[in-house]
Design an enzyme around this catalytic site. Sequence first.
Site, short mmCIF file in Angstrom:
data_model
loop_
_atom_site.label_atom_id
_atom_site.label_comp_id
_atom_site.label_asym_id
_atom_site.label_seq_id
_atom_site.Cartn_x
_atom_site.Cartn_y
_atom_site.Cartn_z
N GLU A 89 0.85 -1.19 0.00
CA GLU A 89 0.00 0.00 0.00
C GLU A 89 0.88 1.24 0.00
OE1 GLU A 89 -0.56 2.39 2.61
OE2 GLU A 89 0.53 1.44 4.25
N ARG A 138 -5.05 -0.90 4.81
CA ARG A 138 -4.86 -0.42 3.43
C ARG A 138 -4.27 -1.49 2.50
NH1 ARG A 138 -3.39 4.20 6.44
NH2 ARG A 138 -1.16 3.68 6.29
N SER A 160 9.32 5.27 4.59
CA SER A 160 8.48 6.34 5.13
C SER A 160 9.28 7.63 5.10
CB SER A 160 8.07 6.00 6.57
OG SER A 160 7.27 7.03 7.12
N HIS A 193 8.84 5.60 18.94
CA HIS A 193 7.84 5.99 17.95
C HIS A 193 6.74 6.83 18.57
CE1 HIS A 193 4.62 5.86 14.93
NE2 HIS A 193 5.64 5.88 14.09
N PHE A 204 5.00 14.88 15.63
CA PHE A 204 4.27 15.16 14.40
C PHE A 204 2.91 15.78 14.71
CE2 PHE A 204 1.33 13.82 10.97
CZ PHE A 204 1.91 14.52 9.92
N HIS A 245 4.40 7.21 2.74
CA HIS A 245 5.07 5.93 2.96
C HIS A 245 4.57 4.89 1.98
CE1 HIS A 245 1.88 4.44 6.07
NE2 HIS A 245 1.69 3.78 4.95
#
Length: 354
Positions: free
Chosen positions: A143, A178, A219, A299, A306, A323
């Site tokens: 994806e 996805r 990514s 993460h 972000f 990504h």
Amino acid sequence: MESAIAEHLKCPRTRHRRVEDDYTPPYPVWSARAPTSVKQVVMGYFGVQWRGPEIQGRACAALMKIARDFALPDGPGHHDLTHYVDADGFDNMVAIAYWSDAAAYARWCATPAIDAWWRSDDRLNEGLGYFREIASPRVEHFETMFNTPDRFEGVGVVMGEVSGELQEHGYWGSMRDRIPLSQTDAMTPSGARAVIAGTPAPGQRVRIAGHENIAMIRSGQEWTETTGQERTLYLEDMEPVLREGMDFLRDQGLPIGCYSNRYMHHLDAQGAPLQKSFGLSYWRSLADMERWAESHPTHVAIFGSFMRYVQALNFQLQLRVYHEVSVLKADEQSYEYINCHARSGLMNGLAPVA
């Protein structure tokens, strides 16, 4: 709004999505679409490895030779030039190439000049390392996602078309939802990486076999068009946190299922750095990648920085992010290394303990 899974790849679900049909994501994203004639793509990572400024010129010449060969018949539809420093302090430059036709890649790779160059004993005697990592996922197995619909990166460039705004994003588990295969398959890993030729060490030609359902992610981000507050936020707040997470996966990723991680920066045709970067990592499974994304402090910090970034800018970004994620069957992977150190790429963790 539409599904990330193209209409011709939909099938009756035996596994449910993590959201209901009326879910509305918090901001828009898009996916690259391939024509129905495309069944399988190729993502090729062609690397040159060295240590020490005295042979950098030879390394650059080798990378340029690889890039020139992309212009031969059946060459890729798009390629990037990149650089990173690995955990052992070696410089690596990589030409990353994308094909929308796996048969065309096979013909290109078998071209006598390319095949003879790769097989030549000269590759072992130049003081350089070389690697060739080839992922060739079928369209059901990967994806893509982009925060803008007008300029794609990576495999998206060769897919040719763009979706409408996607529904499956902005929640934990959306990456899995996805991937078309997720409709019917848990994508559970089986088997193990194996050395099938050579011994992971300098001076060797080594081939590694991947196992079922290795997960691979590229990514990335581009900050070329950012200005003012946004540029300051990215360079001083977000990027240092991102780099810390990338270094953690590079140096300490194996125990949590990350076989290899590279924090890579784009280069122009003359070798100068561009304002674009990405992480490329291989994982034992999509589930291992998801666990890191959802719960590991490195993460969580990336995600938090972000979210502060987009909220400070009221979701009006000039930063481009994207990504591509693949879950690879064993027959969709090929890893070859010439004169590379033992922790390079998918060799990482496979060398015999001295």
